[in-house]
Write a protein that holds these residues in place. Structure first.
Motif, PDB file in Angstrom:
ATOM      1  N   ARG A  93       0.840  -1.201   0.000  1.00 56.36           N
ATOM      2  CA  ARG A  93       0.000   0.000   0.000  1.00 56.36           C
ATOM      3  C   ARG A  93       0.877   1.254   0.000  1.00 56.36           C
ATOM      4  O   ARG A  93       0.582   2.225  -0.695  1.00 56.36           O
ATOM      5  CB  ARG A  93      -0.916  -0.020   1.214  1.00 56.36           C
ATOM      6  N   GLU A  94       1.953   1.238   0.759  1.00 54.56           N
ATOM      7  CA  GLU A  94       2.839   2.400   0.837  1.00 54.56           C
ATOM      8  C   GLU A  94       3.468   2.698  -0.522  1.00 54.56           C
ATOM      9  O   GLU A  94       3.547   3.857  -0.934  1.00 54.56           O
ATOM     10  CB  GLU A  94       3.923   2.179   1.899  1.00 54.56           C
ATOM     11  N   GLU A  95       3.924   1.664  -1.218  1.00 53.35           N
ATOM     12  CA  GLU A  95       4.521   1.869  -2.550  1.00 53.35           C
ATOM     13  C   GLU A  95       3.477   2.377  -3.546  1.00 53.35           C
ATOM     14  O   GLU A  95       3.768   3.254  -4.361  1.00 53.35           O
ATOM     15  CB  GLU A  95       5.134   0.568  -3.061  1.00 53.35           C
ATOM     16  N   LEU A  96       2.274   1.818  -3.481  1.00 56.41           N
ATOM     17  CA  LEU A  96       1.214   2.259  -4.387  1.00 56.41           C
ATOM     18  C   LEU A  96       0.820   3.705  -4.100  1.00 56.41           C
ATOM     19  O   LEU A  96       0.585   4.487  -5.028  1.00 56.41           O
ATOM     20  CB  LEU A  96       0.000   1.338  -4.271  1.00 56.41           C
ATOM     21  N   GLN A  97       0.780   4.079  -2.826  1.00 58.32           N
ATOM     22  CA  GLN A  97       0.449   5.462  -2.482  1.00 58.32           C
ATOM     23  C   GLN A  97       1.533   6.407  -2.972  1.00 58.32           C
ATOM     24  O   GLN A  97       1.248   7.501  -3.466  1.00 58.32           O
ATOM     25  CB  GLN A  97       0.247   5.614  -0.973  1.00 58.32           C
ATOM     26  N   ALA A  98       2.797   5.985  -2.884  1.00 60.58           N
ATOM     27  CA  ALA A  98       3.896   6.819  -3.387  1.00 60.58           C
ATOM     28  C   ALA A  98       3.759   7.018  -4.894  1.00 60.58           C
ATOM     29  O   ALA A  98       4.000   8.118  -5.417  1.00 60.58           O
ATOM     30  CB  ALA A  98       5.240   6.188  -3.040  1.00 60.58           C
ATOM     31  N   MET A  99       3.351   5.987  -5.617  1.00 62.13           N
ATOM     32  CA  MET A  99       3.142   6.110  -7.061  1.00 62.13           C
ATOM     33  C   MET A  99       1.981   7.054  -7.356  1.00 62.13           C
ATOM     34  O   MET A  99       2.078   7.930  -8.213  1.00 62.13           O
ATOM     35  CB  MET A  99       2.881   4.732  -7.679  1.00 62.13           C
ATOM     36  N   ALA A 100       0.890   6.914  -6.614  1.00 64.50           N
ATOM     37  CA  ALA A 100      -0.263   7.801  -6.807  1.00 64.50           C
ATOM     38  C   ALA A 100       0.133   9.250  -6.526  1.00 64.50           C
ATOM     39  O   ALA A 100      -0.241  10.162  -7.273  1.00 64.50           O
ATOM     40  CB  ALA A 100      -1.416   7.367  -5.902  1.00 64.50           C
ATOM     41  N   ASP A 101       0.912   9.458  -5.484  1.00 61.72           N
ATOM     42  CA  ASP A 101       1.372  10.807  -5.156  1.00 61.72           C
ATOM     43  C   ASP A 101       2.249  11.373  -6.271  1.00 61.72           C
ATOM     44  O   ASP A 101       2.162  12.567  -6.596  1.00 61.72           O
ATOM     45  CB  ASP A 101       2.146  10.809  -3.839  1.00 61.72           C
ATOM     46  N   ALA A 102       3.075  10.529  -6.888  1.00 61.03           N
ATOM     47  CA  ALA A 102       3.926  10.980  -7.996  1.00 61.03           C
ATOM     48  C   ALA A 102       3.080  11.398  -9.197  1.00 61.03           C
ATOM     49  O   ALA A 102       3.378  12.408  -9.848  1.00 61.03           O
ATOM     50  CB  ALA A 102       4.915   9.878  -8.387  1.00 61.03           C
ATOM     51  N   VAL A 103       2.033  10.645  -9.486  1.00 62.12           N
ATOM     52  CA  VAL A 103       1.135  11.015 -10.587  1.00 62.12           C
ATOM     53  C   VAL A 103       0.501  12.374 -10.290  1.00 62.12           C
ATOM     54  O   VAL A 103       0.430  13.244 -11.156  1.00 62.12           O
ATOM     55  CB  VAL A 103       0.053   9.937 -10.823  1.00 62.12           C
ATOM     56  N   LEU A 104       0.070  12.569  -9.054  1.00 66.70           N
ATOM     57  CA  LEU A 104      -0.572  13.835  -8.689  1.00 66.70           C
ATOM     58  C   LEU A 104       0.400  15.011  -8.750  1.00 66.70           C
ATOM     59  O   LEU A 104       0.013  16.117  -9.112  1.00 66.70           O
ATOM     60  CB  LEU A 104      -1.221  13.721  -7.314  1.00 66.70           C
ATOM     61  N   ARG A 105       1.664  14.777  -8.405  1.00 66.18           N
ATOM     62  CA  ARG A 105       2.658  15.860  -8.513  1.00 66.18           C
ATOM     63  C   ARG A 105       2.869  16.267  -9.968  1.00 66.18           C
ATOM     64  O   ARG A 105       3.195  17.412 -10.251  1.00 66.18           O
ATOM     65  CB  ARG A 105       3.985  15.441  -7.888  1.00 66.18           C
ATOM     66  N   ALA A 106       2.685  15.337 -10.884  1.00 63.32           N
ATOM     67  CA  ALA A 106       2.866  15.631 -12.311  1.00 63.32           C
ATOM     68  C   ALA A 106       1.593  16.185 -12.950  1.00 63.32           C
ATOM     69  O   ALA A 106       1.622  16.584 -14.114  1.00 63.32           O
ATOM     70  CB  ALA A 106       3.304  14.356 -13.046  1.00 63.32           C
ATOM     71  N   TRP A 107       0.509  16.223 -12.201  1.00 58.79           N
ATOM     72  CA  TRP A 107      -0.783  16.667 -12.730  1.00 58.79           C
ATOM     73  C   TRP A 107      -0.715  18.146 -13.098  1.00 58.79           C
ATOM     74  O   TRP A 107      -0.163  18.939 -12.348  1.00 58.79           O
ATOM     75  CB  TRP A 107      -1.853  16.435 -11.666  1.00 58.79           C
ATOM     76  N   PRO A 108      -1.289  18.531 -14.233  1.00 63.94           N
ATOM     77  CA  PRO A 108      -1.239  19.945 -14.627  1.00 63.94           C
ATOM     78  C   PRO A 108      -2.080  20.815 -13.700  1.00 63.94           C
ATOM     79  O   PRO A 108      -3.233  20.500 -13.426  1.00 63.94           O
ATOM     80  CB  PRO A 108      -1.804  19.948 -16.046  1.00 63.94           C
ATOM     81  N   ALA A 109      -1.470  21.871 -13.213  1.00 63.93           N
ATOM     82  CA  ALA A 109      -2.166  22.803 -12.317  1.00 63.93           C
ATOM     83  C   ALA A 109      -2.686  23.980 -13.125  1.00 63.93           C
ATOM     84  O   ALA A 109      -2.075  24.370 -14.128  1.00 63.93           O
ATOM     85  CB  ALA A 109      -1.212  23.283 -11.236  1.00 63.93           C
ATOM     86  N   PRO A 110      -3.791  24.555 -12.699  1.00 68.21           N
ATOM     87  CA  PRO A 110      -4.271  25.743 -13.413  1.00 68.21           C
ATOM     88  C   PRO A 110      -3.253  26.866 -13.301  1.00 68.21           C
ATOM     89  O   PRO A 110      -2.500  26.949 -12.335  1.00 68.21           O
ATOM     90  CB  PRO A 110      -5.576  26.101 -12.700  1.00 68.21           C
ATOM     91  N   GLU A 111      -3.245  27.677 -14.318  1.00 74.14           N
ATOM     92  CA  GLU A 111      -2.328  28.808 -14.296  1.00 74.14           C
ATOM     93  C   GLU A 111      -2.840  29.824 -13.287  1.00 74.14           C
ATOM     94  O   GLU A 111      -4.040  30.065 -13.186  1.00 74.14           O
ATOM     95  CB  GLU A 111      -2.222  29.405 -15.694  1.00 74.14           C
TER      96      GLU A 111
END
Length: 124
Positions: A93-111
């Motif tokens: 679960r910890e590794e999967l959460q780290a992967m999910a967090d990495a995807v979210l960090r790469a998510w495009p943010a509004p300008e």
């Protein structure tokens, strides 16, 4: 929220890890094409709903200009399915959460909204 839900839902301690829908779509035999098609139809429906939401987010300025809602849909769908496959394979679960967090960090943010112009520097 969806990625965290995928991590939590596929790693519950009281249930087998993974997702029956994802695993079933991957391993059905030629004799189970109806089941595979039903699962693929369900996935396409979920993807269509995500795509509609991302289209709306783009229209409302919640995504940066040039963001492609179809690509975001595929990214999120692939990440959620990947979490399910990895969970079934024993990834923690910890590794999967780290992967999910990495995807979210790469998510495009509004300008950011343009703020007021800075005050001109005063020369003394």
């Amino acid at each position: 929220m969806l990625l965290n839900g995928a991590v939590n839902g596929t790693t519950r301690p009281d249930m087998p890890h993974g997702c029956l829908g994802v695993q079933s779509a991957l391993v059905t035999s030629d004799g189970a094409t109806q089941i595979r098609e039903l699962l693929n139809e369900r996935r396409r429906d979920i993807d269509a709903r995500l795509r509609e939401r991302f289209d709306r987010a783009a229209d409302e300025g919640d995504l940066p200009a040039g963001t492609t809602p179809a690509v975001l849909t595929r990214l999120l769908s692939t990440a959620m399915s990947g979490i399910a496959v990895q969970a079934a394979g024993g990834v923690s679960r910890e590794e999967l959460q780290a992967m999910a967090d990495a995807v979210l960090r790469a998510w495009p943010a509004p300008e950011p909204e343009p703020g007021p112009a800075p005050e001109p520097a005063q020369v003394r």
